[in-house]
Design a protein around this motif. Sequence first.
Motif, PDB file in Angstrom:
ATOM      1  N   TYR A   1     -11.004  -4.055   6.681  1.00 49.44           N
ATOM      2  CA  TYR A   1     -10.147  -3.272   7.223  1.00 49.44           C
ATOM      3  C   TYR A   1      -8.826  -3.972   7.686  1.00 49.44           C
ATOM      4  O   TYR A   1      -8.819  -4.706   8.490  1.00 49.44           O
ATOM      5  N   LEU A   2      -7.673  -3.841   7.066  1.00 50.99           N
ATOM      6  CA  LEU A   2      -6.417  -4.546   7.352  1.00 50.99           C
ATOM      7  C   LEU A   2      -5.307  -3.552   7.650  1.00 50.99           C
ATOM      8  O   LEU A   2      -5.077  -2.630   6.732  1.00 50.99           O
ATOM      9  N   THR A   3      -4.706  -3.775   8.667  1.00 55.91           N
ATOM     10  CA  THR A   3      -3.498  -2.883   9.034  1.00 55.91           C
ATOM     11  C   THR A   3      -2.295  -3.956   9.219  1.00 55.91           C
ATOM     12  O   THR A   3      -2.110  -5.176   9.109  1.00 55.91           O
ATOM     13  N   ASN A   4      -0.970  -3.500   8.703  1.00 55.06           N
ATOM     14  CA  ASN A   4       0.325  -3.854   8.818  1.00 55.06           C
ATOM     15  C   ASN A   4       0.998  -3.805  10.137  1.00 55.06           C
ATOM     16  O   ASN A   4       0.290  -3.008  11.075  1.00 55.06           O
ATOM     17  N   SER A   5       2.293  -4.115  10.256  1.00 61.76           N
ATOM     18  CA  SER A   5       2.814  -3.923  11.655  1.00 61.76           C
ATOM     19  C   SER A   5       3.160  -2.638  11.820  1.00 61.76           C
ATOM     20  O   SER A   5       3.309  -1.842  12.911  1.00 61.76           O
ATOM     21  N   LYS A   6       3.015  -1.520  10.867  1.00 61.27           N
ATOM     22  CA  LYS A   6       3.489  -0.162  10.966  1.00 61.27           C
ATOM     23  C   LYS A   6       2.260   0.662  11.262  1.00 61.27           C
ATOM     24  O   LYS A   6       2.189   1.905  11.148  1.00 61.27           O
ATOM     25  N   ASP A   7       1.172  -0.299  11.442  1.00 62.48           N
ATOM     26  CA  ASP A   7      -0.247   0.546  11.603  1.00 62.48           C
ATOM     27  C   ASP A   7      -0.690   1.049  10.378  1.00 62.48           C
ATOM     28  O   ASP A   7      -1.398   2.315  10.611  1.00 62.48           O
ATOM     29  N   GLU A   8      -0.248   0.956   9.150  1.00 59.79           N
ATOM     30  CA  GLU A   8      -0.845   1.671   8.115  1.00 59.79           C
ATOM     31  C   GLU A   8      -1.860   0.509   7.484  1.00 59.79           C
ATOM     32  O   GLU A   8      -1.844  -0.444   7.717  1.00 59.79           O
ATOM     33  N   VAL A   9      -2.908   1.322   6.804  1.00 57.37           N
ATOM     34  CA  VAL A   9      -4.255   0.380   6.493  1.00 57.37           C
ATOM     35  C   VAL A   9      -3.891   0.269   4.894  1.00 57.37           C
ATOM     36  O   VAL A   9      -3.503   1.122   4.053  1.00 57.37           O
ATOM     37  N   LEU A  10      -4.387  -1.011   4.541  1.00 58.69           N
ATOM     38  CA  LEU A  10      -4.500  -1.403   3.132  1.00 58.69           C
ATOM     39  C   LEU A  10      -5.534  -0.701   2.322  1.00 58.69           C
ATOM     40  O   LEU A  10      -6.464  -0.948   2.661  1.00 58.69           O
ATOM     41  N   LEU A  11      -5.102  -0.240   1.257  1.00 58.85           N
ATOM     42  CA  LEU A  11      -6.122   0.810   0.450  1.00 58.85           C
ATOM     43  C   LEU A  11      -5.961   0.329  -0.912  1.00 58.85           C
ATOM     44  O   LEU A  11      -4.781  -0.081  -1.412  1.00 58.85           O
ATOM     45  N   VAL A  12      -6.981   0.489  -1.935  1.00 58.17           N
ATOM     46  CA  VAL A  12      -6.966   0.220  -3.214  1.00 58.17           C
ATOM     47  C   VAL A  12      -7.473   1.209  -4.056  1.00 58.17           C
ATOM     48  O   VAL A  12      -8.377   1.895  -3.440  1.00 58.17           O
TER      49      VAL A  12
ATOM     50  N   PRO B   1      -4.122  -6.885 -11.657  1.00 57.65           N
ATOM     51  CA  PRO B   1      -4.602  -5.371 -12.564  1.00 57.65           C
ATOM     52  C   PRO B   1      -5.761  -5.286 -13.320  1.00 57.65           C
ATOM     53  O   PRO B   1      -6.043  -4.304 -13.678  1.00 57.65           O
ATOM     54  N   LYS B   2      -6.337  -6.496 -13.469  1.00 60.67           N
ATOM     55  CA  LYS B   2      -7.524  -6.534 -14.262  1.00 60.67           C
ATOM     56  C   LYS B   2      -8.718  -5.532 -13.426  1.00 60.67           C
ATOM     57  O   LYS B   2      -9.355  -4.925 -14.302  1.00 60.67           O
ATOM     58  N   GLU B   3      -8.823  -5.635 -12.255  1.00 58.28           N
ATOM     59  CA  GLU B   3      -9.629  -4.993 -11.655  1.00 58.28           C
ATOM     60  C   GLU B   3      -8.907  -3.688 -10.528  1.00 58.28           C
ATOM     61  O   GLU B   3      -9.689  -2.700 -10.429  1.00 58.28           O
ATOM     62  N   ILE B   4      -7.960  -3.774 -10.223  1.00 63.08           N
ATOM     63  CA  ILE B   4      -7.192  -3.059  -9.177  1.00 63.08           C
ATOM     64  C   ILE B   4      -6.233  -2.147  -9.905  1.00 63.08           C
ATOM     65  O   ILE B   4      -5.139  -2.725 -10.527  1.00 63.08           O
ATOM     66  N   LYS B   5      -6.270  -0.768  -9.949  1.00 66.21           N
ATOM     67  CA  LYS B   5      -5.319  -0.011 -10.296  1.00 66.21           C
ATOM     68  C   LYS B   5      -4.250   0.220  -9.654  1.00 66.21           C
ATOM     69  O   LYS B   5      -2.823   0.509 -10.286  1.00 66.21           O
ATOM     70  N   GLU B   6      -4.220   0.436  -8.319  1.00 62.90           N
ATOM     71  CA  GLU B   6      -3.220   0.772  -7.350  1.00 62.90           C
ATOM     72  C   GLU B   6      -3.468   0.104  -6.138  1.00 62.90           C
ATOM     73  O   GLU B   6      -4.565  -0.023  -5.667  1.00 62.90           O
ATOM     74  N   GLY B   7      -2.649  -0.317  -5.424  1.00 66.44           N
ATOM     75  CA  GLY B   7      -2.766  -0.897  -3.765  1.00 66.44           C
ATOM     76  C   GLY B   7      -1.582  -0.421  -3.151  1.00 66.44           C
ATOM     77  O   GLY B   7      -0.642  -0.436  -3.531  1.00 66.44           O
ATOM     78  N   SER B   8      -1.820  -0.052  -1.702  1.00 64.78           N
ATOM     79  CA  SER B   8      -0.684   0.428  -0.866  1.00 64.78           C
ATOM     80  C   SER B   8      -1.228   0.314   0.455  1.00 64.78           C
ATOM     81  O   SER B   8      -2.610   0.450   0.828  1.00 64.78           O
ATOM     82  N   PHE B   9      -0.073   0.019   1.546  1.00 63.54           N
ATOM     83  CA  PHE B   9      -0.445   0.382   2.840  1.00 63.54           C
ATOM     84  C   PHE B   9      -0.219   1.756   3.206  1.00 63.54           C
ATOM     85  O   PHE B   9       0.818   2.415   2.747  1.00 63.54           O
ATOM     86  N   ILE B  10      -1.284   2.372   3.794  1.00 62.87           N
ATOM     87  CA  ILE B  10      -1.018   4.063   3.961  1.00 62.87           C
ATOM     88  C   ILE B  10      -1.216   4.318   5.449  1.00 62.87           C
ATOM     89  O   ILE B  10      -2.364   3.789   5.954  1.00 62.87           O
ATOM     90  N   ARG B  11      -0.429   5.241   5.832  1.00 57.08           N
ATOM     91  CA  ARG B  11      -0.527   5.835   7.321  1.00 57.08           C
ATOM     92  C   ARG B  11      -1.769   6.731   7.124  1.00 57.08           C
ATOM     93  O   ARG B  11      -1.772   7.738   6.531  1.00 57.08           O
ATOM     94  N   LEU B  12      -2.988   6.044   7.636  1.00 56.86           N
ATOM     95  CA  LEU B  12      -4.094   6.771   7.626  1.00 56.86           C
ATOM     96  C   LEU B  12      -4.605   7.097   8.905  1.00 56.86           C
ATOM     97  O   LEU B  12      -4.580   6.400   9.928  1.00 56.86           O
ATOM     98  N   ASP B  13      -5.085   8.456   8.923  1.00 58.32           N
ATOM     99  CA  ASP B  13      -5.811   8.716  10.200  1.00 58.32           C
ATOM    100  C   ASP B  13      -6.911   9.591  10.032  1.00 58.32           C
ATOM    101  O   ASP B  13      -7.098  10.342   8.612  1.00 58.32           O
ATOM    102  N   GLU B  14      -7.549  10.526  11.032  1.00 59.24           N
ATOM    103  CA  GLU B  14      -8.795  11.116  10.676  1.00 59.24           C
ATOM    104  C   GLU B  14      -8.236  12.611  10.080  1.00 59.24           C
ATOM    105  O   GLU B  14      -9.043  13.045   9.456  1.00 59.24           O
TER     106      GLU B  14
END
Length: 157
Positions: free
Chosen positions: A17-28, A100-113
Amino acid sequence: MAIIPSYPKHIVSVFAYLTNSKDEVLLVKTHWRSDTWELPGGQVEEGESLSEAVSRELLEETGIVIRPVGITGVYYNVTKSLLSVGFYAEYVGGKLRIQPKEIKEGSFIRLDESNIDQYITRPHMKSRTLDAMRQKCFVPYEAWDTNPYSLLTRLDC
């Protein structure tokens, strides 16, 4: 006739679980689970500590260097004999570039409940992510070399 003992065989995986400076979560999204976003990670290799594995997997899959801080949860898939260990991680360096061999897409996303269901569609992935989001203190983790005894890594609150 000697009885040969049978030992359990489990797959061990890690995720972060990794967040950036904008408190967005890295998801793939992986190619084989493209119906859901998830926290990045993968299998532990033989002779590798869990903290080394999660750092390696994040670098390989996303190009990001992390520092594992603590464990957010331990999960077991009975069907696949798969033990998964979640880590909270801090960003050290690198830019997001997916493998790209394993991961289709990756992004930092503003995620909450309130919006997690829009991204994470599998219930076991959702519970892991929620556990990490809600974590206030981490489970202690140690990695040891025992010939001779030498503490390699210790993570705790």
